[in-house]
Design an enzyme around this catalytic site. Structure first.
Site, PDB file in Angstrom:
ATOM      1  N   GLY A   1     -14.267   5.435   2.192  1.00 13.23           N
ATOM      2  CA  GLY A   1     -13.956   5.954   0.858  1.00 13.23           C
ATOM      3  C   GLY A   1     -14.336   4.915  -0.185  1.00 13.23           C
TER       4      GLY A   1
ATOM      5  CE  LYS B   1       0.503  -0.318  -4.971  1.00 20.55           C
ATOM      6  NZ  LYS B   1      -0.913  -0.515  -5.201  1.00 20.55           N
TER       7      LYS B   1
ATOM      8  NE  ARG C   1      -4.435   7.322  -7.082  1.00 21.62           N
ATOM      9  CZ  ARG C   1      -5.010   7.313  -5.889  1.00 21.62           C
ATOM     10  NH1 ARG C   1      -4.562   8.079  -4.917  1.00 21.62           N
ATOM     11  NH2 ARG C   1      -6.034   6.539  -5.631  1.00 21.62           N
ATOM     12  CG  ASN C   2       2.022   6.314  -7.904  1.00 22.79           C
ATOM     13  OD1 ASN C   2       2.541   7.246  -7.320  1.00 22.79           O
ATOM     14  ND2 ASN C   2       1.156   5.495  -7.304  1.00 22.79           N
TER      15      ASN C   2
ATOM     16  CE  LYS D   1      -2.726  16.017  -2.364  1.00 21.04           C
ATOM     17  NZ  LYS D   1      -2.048  17.155  -3.005  1.00 21.04           N
TER      18      LYS D   1
END
Lengths: 388, 388
Positions: free
Chosen positions: A35, A240, A304-305, A333
């Site tokens: 990836g 985290k 992204r969180n 995700k």
């Protein structure tokens, strides 16, 4: 640095000697995963194997095969263009990176001749999505050298009721091999363009092996440090994400930098406390490393969180995390919400909820039991026992 | 919490008893300084003295007198409106805050009757610009109670060739009194509107006194923790400004969050290493407190050092820090550039420059010996001895 003597096998002491190194077996590296981050890892490694006499130049990259819109196979395109056109377009990986087809290609595992298969690798770099690891390990049993060394770059271990289920332990247990971890403030696209960054290798006992991983990954723009605390390093990479949810909520509530810094600090304290309760071997100093404070900062500034949690707070919790994730992340995700749920189950089960007000509150906000504003109201209550 | 018995004086055991507390002397608090942060400190304290029986309600705030454009004196306006209209407009300080005129008003120091002068204070809060502290201490000699307790909220101690010149030591030495410090991620305007924040009290030996300061400052939105490490806490408040310069340079160079987090982490490592070399009593754990990692984060995300350094890098170092400071800060002063210079002198003098690549490079960029881009090039070199 001397070649790792402990990795020698009798029949392979005399290895190829095309670059004039001593007749000692050179390490062969295979990267399992391709990836965004896996491709960058292959690039970092490939630039080093060319320079270091104790490694074979070639770096094998195990690619989950896909057919591109052009009709070409991804592996073929990577090998022809030297770019992972799907996951890291525009970046040359190094001509010594060779893409191999996916795990489902059973023939690949059974290749015998030559030096191209995973069975000849002496160093395995795992960098797949974590949910595939169990299946991958099952496929690898019996196919790898018994004394192969592994390292996991995979963030996103699960925290089960009985405790954290470390990816490094999964690899060690299923394959019977030693496994280090590499974590840190590592935004793949920034490292791909050679912006300065750092990372931390966590190892269990064998310092020489850890130093060999450091050697393999280090570059002037990618500084790697080894610490003897595999659990601490790996837990940082997971916990985290809960803190990043909290930081995103603070952003969405427009509470300012001061409150955000306080919430990040409380989060770091709970990361440390939780890790030490889970593994008494975890060291405070690990949290000063790239895997600790630096990764936390990066994740709480731009990850992204943080982004989805900010949107959640701006909508007063009226749109679910699932809905916002689908809208904002284009298929990527969130880890934070599920990790918060898993950690909550452990804390609840052990009667520790009050000791971890931030972790607890993040989960209760995610499931709608508390409003987003609770992130600052509840964090005001200090833990009942001293965790510092 | 019981009143601090050790502060009793024979002739004052029977104190005023207007609110029915035991006949034990109540603490009298004077805040010396009335800028932005001093006014917020007075507000925090004043809300607590009203609630706590062991403190006199009234909080005296020593104001450097100014005549406002309206022709009114600042102290009069503060006492009439209950607002510091110049430095914290729009915020009610509490009716029990009483502004007193400035240090130059010698009569004030000589006031005898009543309970209004600094001579009757049992707890002194210092929160003036640091360059005034020497003169203020000289004026206070002989005018204060011998057993008064002090706390310094002043960031910006100097680092002289012979070592750091702590403000807390200056106060202790010149006045012969004990002095704690309070530092943290404290943007005054955010705390003024009661956004959640934290702070750290550093104390030398007397834990009961430290707990009394914690009691005096704490509120649901302002969480205070005491640690036995006055030097560590105070050094954090100063050294972070060097790191903020580095962070600002990274912002100006548009290197991204990853590099910025790495630079902040390296900066925190050098803050820790420098503090421990200066004072062997400094504790690692202090850097996990609000004064450490949280203040560093706040300062590197939004502070004035970061802002000017960003502009400096965007101009490729062609406009000086002095020029940009004058243009961007409207009279406020940078600490980072001078602190970097002072620390550089200490490091150079002791032969430690190579151990502190980030501190060293920041200074060399500030004075034009290196280009702004050196902040990432030079930080690539690890310190020659292990500081962690």
């Amino acid at each position: 640095m001397a070649p790792a003597q402990e990795q020698l096998e009798g029949e392979q002491i005399v290895a190829s000697n095309e670059d004039g190194a001593n007749c000692i077996e050179k390490s062969r590296v295979t990267v399992i995963g391709s990836g965004n981050w896996g491709s960058v890892a292959a690039k970092l490694i490939a630039s080093n194997t060319l320079k270091l006499d104790s490694f074979h130049d070639e770096v094998r990259m195990w690619v989950y095969e896909e057919v591109l819109p052009s009709g070409n196979k991804l592996t073929n395109v990577i090998n022809e263009t030297n770019e992972n056109v799907k996951y890291l377009p525009g970046i040359k990986l190094g001509k010594n990176v060779v893409a191999d087809p996916d795990l489902e290609n059973a023939d690949f595992l059974d290749l015998v001749g030559g030096d191209i298969a995973v069975k000849d690798a002496t160093m395995l770099v795992f960098v797949t999505p974590h949910q595939f690891m169990d299946a991958i390990c099952k496929r690898l049993v019996g196919k790898i050298k018994p004394d192969v060394e592994a390292i996991s770059l995979i963030k996103g271990m699960e925290v089960k009721m009985e405790g954290p289920c470390m990816i490094s332990s999964l690899i060690s247990d299923q394959l019977g091999i030693n496994c280090c971890v590499l974590m840190g403030a590592n935004i793949a696209n920034e490292i791909a363009v050679e912006k300065f960054s750092e990372a931390t290798v966590g190892f269990r006992e064998n310092k020489e092996v850890a130093e060999r991983w450091v050697l393999l990954f280090s570059s002037p723009y990618f500084q790697v440090t080894a610490v003897q605390d595999v659990e601490g390093v790996e837990l940082c990479g997971t916990l985290k994400n809960i803190v990043a949810i909290a930081a995103g909520l603070v952003d969405g509530l427009e509470m300012g930098n001061n409150t955000k810094a306080a919430i990040m600090r409380i989060g770091l304290r709970e990361m440390r406390a939780f890790s030490k309760l889970m593994f008494s071997s975890v060291r405070d100093s690990t949290f000063f490393e790239s895997c600790g404070v630096a990764d936390l900062i990066t994740t709480c500034m731009g990850g992204r969180n943080r982004k989805v949690a900010e949107a959640f707070a701006k909508n007063q919790g009226k749109r679910s995390f699932d809905e916002l994730e689908a809208e904002l992340l284009q298929g990527q995700k969130l880890q934070g919400v599920s990790t918060a749920k898993e950690v909550y189950a452990v804390l609840s089960n052990r009667g520790w909820l009050e000791m971890f007000p931030l972790f607890t509150t993040v989960h209760e906000i995610c499931v709608g039991r508390l409003p987003p504003t609770a992130i600052v109201e509840y964090s005001e209550h200090k833990p009942k026992c001293c965790l510092a």
